[in-house]
Design a protein around this motif. Structure first.
Motif, PDB file in Angstrom:
ATOM      1  N   GLU A 156       0.970  -1.195  -0.207  1.00 60.82           N
ATOM      2  CA  GLU A 156      -0.091   0.001  -0.052  1.00 60.82           C
ATOM      3  C   GLU A 156       0.786   1.335   0.069  1.00 60.82           C
ATOM      4  N   LEU A 157       2.015   1.091   0.053  1.00 62.32           N
ATOM      5  CA  LEU A 157       2.920   2.335   0.524  1.00 62.32           C
ATOM      6  C   LEU A 157       3.749   2.473  -0.988  1.00 62.32           C
ATOM      7  N   ILE A 158       3.339   2.287  -2.035  1.00 63.00           N
ATOM      8  CA  ILE A 158       4.157   2.430  -3.320  1.00 63.00           C
ATOM      9  C   ILE A 158       3.940   4.232  -3.642  1.00 63.00           C
ATOM     10  N   GLY A 159       4.681   4.915  -4.025  1.00 67.96           N
ATOM     11  CA  GLY A 159       4.782   6.074  -4.429  1.00 67.96           C
ATOM     12  C   GLY A 159       6.037   6.820  -4.911  1.00 67.96           C
ATOM     13  N   ASP A 160       5.991   7.954  -5.693  1.00 68.46           N
ATOM     14  CA  ASP A 160       6.959   8.611  -6.212  1.00 68.46           C
ATOM     15  C   ASP A 160       7.552   9.592  -5.351  1.00 68.46           C
ATOM     16  N   LEU A 161       7.141  10.202  -4.454  1.00 67.64           N
ATOM     17  CA  LEU A 161       7.454  11.688  -3.914  1.00 67.64           C
ATOM     18  C   LEU A 161       8.670  11.146  -2.634  1.00 67.64           C
ATOM     19  N   PHE A 162       8.117   9.791  -2.088  1.00 69.71           N
ATOM     20  CA  PHE A 162       8.880   9.474  -0.847  1.00 69.71           C
ATOM     21  C   PHE A 162       9.544   8.173  -0.973  1.00 69.71           C
ATOM     22  N   GLN A 163      10.515   8.088  -0.373  1.00 71.78           N
ATOM     23  CA  GLN A 163      11.305   6.769  -0.329  1.00 71.78           C
ATOM     24  C   GLN A 163      10.911   6.188   1.216  1.00 71.78           C
ATOM     25  N   LEU A 164      10.778   4.878   1.153  1.00 71.28           N
ATOM     26  CA  LEU A 164      10.737   4.199   2.342  1.00 71.28           C
ATOM     27  C   LEU A 164      11.867   3.339   2.782  1.00 71.28           C
ATOM     28  N   GLU A 165      12.172   3.540   3.927  1.00 67.42           N
ATOM     29  CA  GLU A 165      13.121   3.039   4.680  1.00 67.42           C
ATOM     30  C   GLU A 165      12.488   2.227   5.962  1.00 67.42           C
ATOM     31  N   ILE A 166      12.570   0.924   5.651  1.00 67.44           N
ATOM     32  CA  ILE A 166      11.903  -0.014   6.959  1.00 67.44           C
ATOM     33  C   ILE A 166      13.079  -0.069   8.038  1.00 67.44           C
ATOM     34  N   LEU A 167      12.749   0.190   8.987  1.00 65.74           N
ATOM     35  CA  LEU A 167      13.591   0.191  10.306  1.00 65.74           C
ATOM     36  C   LEU A 167      13.399  -1.309  11.017  1.00 65.74           C
ATOM     37  N   GLU A 168      11.995  -1.666  11.287  1.00 63.25           N
ATOM     38  CA  GLU A 168      11.837  -2.767  12.094  1.00 63.25           C
ATOM     39  C   GLU A 168      10.241  -3.160  11.584  1.00 63.25           C
ATOM     40  N   ALA A 169       9.928  -4.504  11.314  1.00 63.52           N
ATOM     41  CA  ALA A 169       8.973  -4.923  10.690  1.00 63.52           C
ATOM     42  C   ALA A 169       8.643  -6.277  11.429  1.00 63.52           C
ATOM     43  N   THR A 170       7.720  -6.664  12.324  1.00 55.13           N
ATOM     44  CA  THR A 170       7.344  -7.628  13.089  1.00 55.13           C
ATOM     45  C   THR A 170       5.573  -7.795  13.005  1.00 55.13           C
ATOM     46  N   ASN A 171       5.343  -8.839  13.460  1.00 56.25           N
ATOM     47  CA  ASN A 171       3.721  -8.975  13.822  1.00 56.25           C
ATOM     48  C   ASN A 171       3.148  -8.137  14.875  1.00 56.25           C
ATOM     49  N   ASN A 172       3.823  -7.417  15.697  1.00 52.48           N
ATOM     50  CA  ASN A 172       3.525  -6.530  16.694  1.00 52.48           C
ATOM     51  C   ASN A 172       4.182  -4.964  16.661  1.00 52.48           C
ATOM     52  N   SER A 173       5.027  -4.745  15.678  1.00 51.19           N
ATOM     53  CA  SER A 173       5.457  -3.507  15.429  1.00 51.19           C
ATOM     54  C   SER A 173       6.145  -3.256  14.285  1.00 51.19           C
ATOM     55  N   ILE A 174       6.118  -2.020  13.652  1.00 53.84           N
ATOM     56  CA  ILE A 174       6.664  -1.698  12.398  1.00 53.84           C
ATOM     57  C   ILE A 174       7.004  -0.103  12.692  1.00 53.84           C
ATOM     58  N   THR A 175       8.302  -0.047  12.268  1.00 48.75           N
ATOM     59  CA  THR A 175       9.257   1.459  12.297  1.00 48.75           C
ATOM     60  C   THR A 175       9.724   1.675  11.029  1.00 48.75           C
ATOM     61  N   VAL A 176       9.263   2.638  10.147  1.00 49.50           N
ATOM     62  CA  VAL A 176       9.628   3.025   8.872  1.00 49.50           C
ATOM     63  C   VAL A 176       9.837   4.483   9.082  1.00 49.50           C
ATOM     64  N   LYS A 177      10.671   4.911   7.946  1.00 48.15           N
ATOM     65  CA  LYS A 177      11.055   6.465   7.698  1.00 48.15           C
ATOM     66  C   LYS A 177      10.666   6.672   6.550  1.00 48.15           C
ATOM     67  N   LEU A 178      10.005   7.468   6.000  1.00 43.48           N
ATOM     68  CA  LEU A 178       9.487   8.313   4.826  1.00 43.48           C
ATOM     69  C   LEU A 178      10.418   9.303   4.623  1.00 43.48           C
ATOM     70  N   ILE A 179      10.957   9.450   3.574  1.00 47.37           N
ATOM     71  CA  ILE A 179      12.139  10.700   3.102  1.00 47.37           C
ATOM     72  C   ILE A 179      11.334  11.139   1.864  1.00 47.37           C
ATOM     73  N   ALA A 180      11.253  12.572   1.925  1.00 49.12           N
ATOM     74  CA  ALA A 180      10.716  12.953   0.778  1.00 49.12           C
ATOM     75  C   ALA A 180      12.081  12.888  -0.052  1.00 49.12           C
ATOM     76  N   SER A 181      11.649  12.839  -1.559  1.00 46.90           N
ATOM     77  CA  SER A 181      12.582  12.678  -2.825  1.00 46.90           C
ATOM     78  C   SER A 181      13.442  13.849  -3.026  1.00 46.90           C
ATOM     79  N   GLY A 182      13.033  15.054  -2.693  1.00 44.11           N
ATOM     80  CA  GLY A 182      13.712  16.352  -3.215  1.00 44.11           C
ATOM     81  C   GLY A 182      13.816  17.114  -1.922  1.00 44.11           C
ATOM     82  N   ARG A 183      15.038  18.018  -1.859  1.00 44.07           N
ATOM     83  CA  ARG A 183      15.274  19.083  -0.932  1.00 44.07           C
ATOM     84  C   ARG A 183      14.127  20.103  -0.667  1.00 44.07           C
ATOM     85  N   LEU A 184      13.969  20.539   0.723  1.00 44.18           N
ATOM     86  CA  LEU A 184      12.841  21.418   0.956  1.00 44.18           C
ATOM     87  C   LEU A 184      13.738  22.945   0.596  1.00 44.18           C
TER      88      LEU A 184
END
Length: 184
Positions: free
Chosen positions: A155-183
């Motif tokens: 469900e997390l497919i997109g062009d403006l953000f990169q997804l970095e999965i930091l943790e993914a288990t049955n009871n926890s998910i930690t991810v970082k979304l990073i915008a594709s360009g500088r602000l």
């Protein structure tokens, strides 16, 4: 449609429902303050005032960086997703994030909608978002609870953000979304 917030599952939340929910929360907060004052717990009352003030400041800060639609989604979150407790933190330095607003709101909405049906009601679920705007827009998403692993990544497919999965288990998910360009 004026006065309604529409979600992907086509359930509408009216402006009246939003205001009613907001007023209910406001009254609960005032009663909690009054209770602490009545019991002579002034430090606890001060801590609550600080907490409520920080929440208001976050609302204005998120708007100030241009994330209006994302902010609306965050503010109406507990109406739609009442089995999930939301905690928002902000570290906002750069105000030029508006180009990511719609994509971020959609991204967060798809993420929660992919996971939410798998929640089990007997344990409290927590969603923590930390929005950071400095050189890049970054969003740390940390969700904890008792639910089964599912296809949330799809469900997390997109062009403006990169997804970095930091943790993914049955009871926890930690991810970082990073915008594709500088602000800038």
């Amino acid at each position: 449609m004026l006065g309604c917030v529409t979600y992907m599952d086509h359930n509408e939340i009216t402006l009246n429902e939003i205001l009613r929910h907001t007023m209910h929360d406001y009254l609960n907060n005032m009663h909690l303050l009054q209770m602490n004052l009545d019991m002579g717990k002034t430090e606890e009352a001060k801590a609550l005032i600080k907490k409520y003030s920080q929440k208001c400041n976050q609302f204005f800060d998120i708007n100030n960086i241009g994330l209006y639609k994302t902010n609306e989604w965050l503010q109406t979150f507990s109406i739609k997703y009442n089995q999930l407790t939301l905690d928002v933190q902000t570290s906002l330095l750069n105000r030029k994030a508006s180009m990511y607003d719609e994509a971020l709101k959609d991204y967060l909405s798809r993420f929660v909608q992919a996971i939410y049906p798998h929640f089990r009601g007997y344990q409290e679920q927590f969603l923590k978002l930390h929005i950071i705007s400095d050189e890049f827009l970054e969003i740390l998403i940390d969700i904890r609870g008792d639910w089964s692993n599912n296809k949330w990544r799809d469900e997390l497919i997109g062009d403006l953000f990169q997804l970095e999965i930091l943790e993914a288990t049955n009871n926890s998910i930690t991810v970082k979304l990073i915008a594709s360009g500088r602000l800038e």
